[in-house]
Design a protein around this motif. Structure first.
Motif, PDB file in Angstrom:
ATOM      1  N   VAL A   1       1.372   6.846   4.298  1.00  0.00           N
ATOM      2  CA  VAL A   1       0.592   5.947   5.142  1.00  0.00           C
ATOM      3  C   VAL A   1       0.415   4.619   4.402  1.00  0.00           C
ATOM      4  O   VAL A   1      -0.049   4.600   3.264  1.00  0.00           O
ATOM      5  N   SER A   2       0.809   3.539   5.057  1.00  0.00           N
ATOM      6  CA  SER A   2       0.561   2.195   4.538  1.00  0.00           C
ATOM      7  C   SER A   2      -0.403   1.511   5.488  1.00  0.00           C
ATOM      8  O   SER A   2      -0.295   1.667   6.706  1.00  0.00           O
ATOM      9  N   ALA A   3      -1.339   0.765   4.932  1.00  0.00           N
ATOM     10  CA  ALA A   3      -2.319   0.073   5.760  1.00  0.00           C
ATOM     11  C   ALA A   3      -2.580  -1.319   5.198  1.00  0.00           C
ATOM     12  O   ALA A   3      -2.583  -1.524   3.989  1.00  0.00           O
ATOM     13  N   ILE A   4      -2.781  -2.252   6.112  1.00  0.00           N
ATOM     14  CA  ILE A   4      -3.229  -3.592   5.761  1.00  0.00           C
ATOM     15  C   ILE A   4      -4.745  -3.583   5.945  1.00  0.00           C
ATOM     16  O   ILE A   4      -5.241  -3.222   7.015  1.00  0.00           O
ATOM     17  N   LEU A   5      -5.462  -3.946   4.897  1.00  0.00           N
ATOM     18  CA  LEU A   5      -6.923  -3.971   4.950  1.00  0.00           C
ATOM     19  C   LEU A   5      -7.404  -5.406   4.866  1.00  0.00           C
ATOM     20  O   LEU A   5      -6.936  -6.178   4.025  1.00  0.00           O
ATOM     21  N   GLU A   6      -8.324  -5.745   5.757  1.00  0.00           N
ATOM     22  CA  GLU A   6      -8.999  -7.038   5.697  1.00  0.00           C
ATOM     23  C   GLU A   6     -10.427  -6.776   5.273  1.00  0.00           C
ATOM     24  O   GLU A   6     -11.121  -5.964   5.886  1.00  0.00           O
TER      25      GLU A   6
END
Length: 167
Positions: A66-71
């Motif tokens: 799982v890859s995620a972009i976090l803001e």
């Protein structure tokens, strides 16, 4: 940049896409001897133009599915956060970390984890690191990576990979 000429920029452009190129091959491509290329590389490293060398690795081989972009959204964003951001930058599963302008979030990062439970734990860890100053974390899951570190998507998939059908 002072001390960097067009030949140096040509070397940097080639290295960006082919980090394992030999000095001999790089020299041929830029019309320099291997010794001259080596000297230029050492200079570029001293100047900070080359920040390091690494391999672009498929995260699945590290059991990171799982890859995620976090803001990250903060109440107050100032230099007091630098040590915490520095700590985040050393975490193995943090692929990139940017301080940004524009928009409402101040930090943008990409993380690679085994599953959504691990992602949830990672976000909780962020909350513990930053405390009440971290007001919100927005997570966007990455469905498909089309380019990473100057390596374009080839369209090929490993046997057994399942992706939604394309239209």
């Amino acid at each position: 940049m002072p001390g960097v000429d067009e030949k140096d920029r040509e070397i940097l452009r080639i290295l960006r896409g082919e980090g394992r190129i030999t000095l001999t091959e790089l020299g041929k491509r830029v019309n320099l001897s291997p010794a001259s290329v080596k000297n230029r590389l050492e200079k570029l490293e001293r100047l900070g133009a080359i920040k390091g060398y690494s391999a672009v690795v498929d995260h699945a081989f590290l059991d990171e599915f799982v890859s995620a972009i976090l803001e990250l959204y903060f109440k107050e964003f100032d230099d007091s956060l630098r040590p915490y951001l520095s700590r985040l930058s050393t975490m193995e599963n943090v692929e990139f970390l940017y301080v940004r302008t524009g928009g409402e979030s101040q930090v943008l990062m990409k993380v690679n984890v085994a599953d959504t439970d691990e992602l949830r734990r990672f976000i909780e860890r962020l909350k513990a690191i930053f405390g009440v100053n971290l007001t919100f974390v927005e997570a966007t899951l990455v469905l498909e990576e089309l380019k990473n570190c100057w390596v374009p998507f080839t369209g090929e998939r490993r046997k057994g990979e399942n992706f939604p059908a394309r239209r």
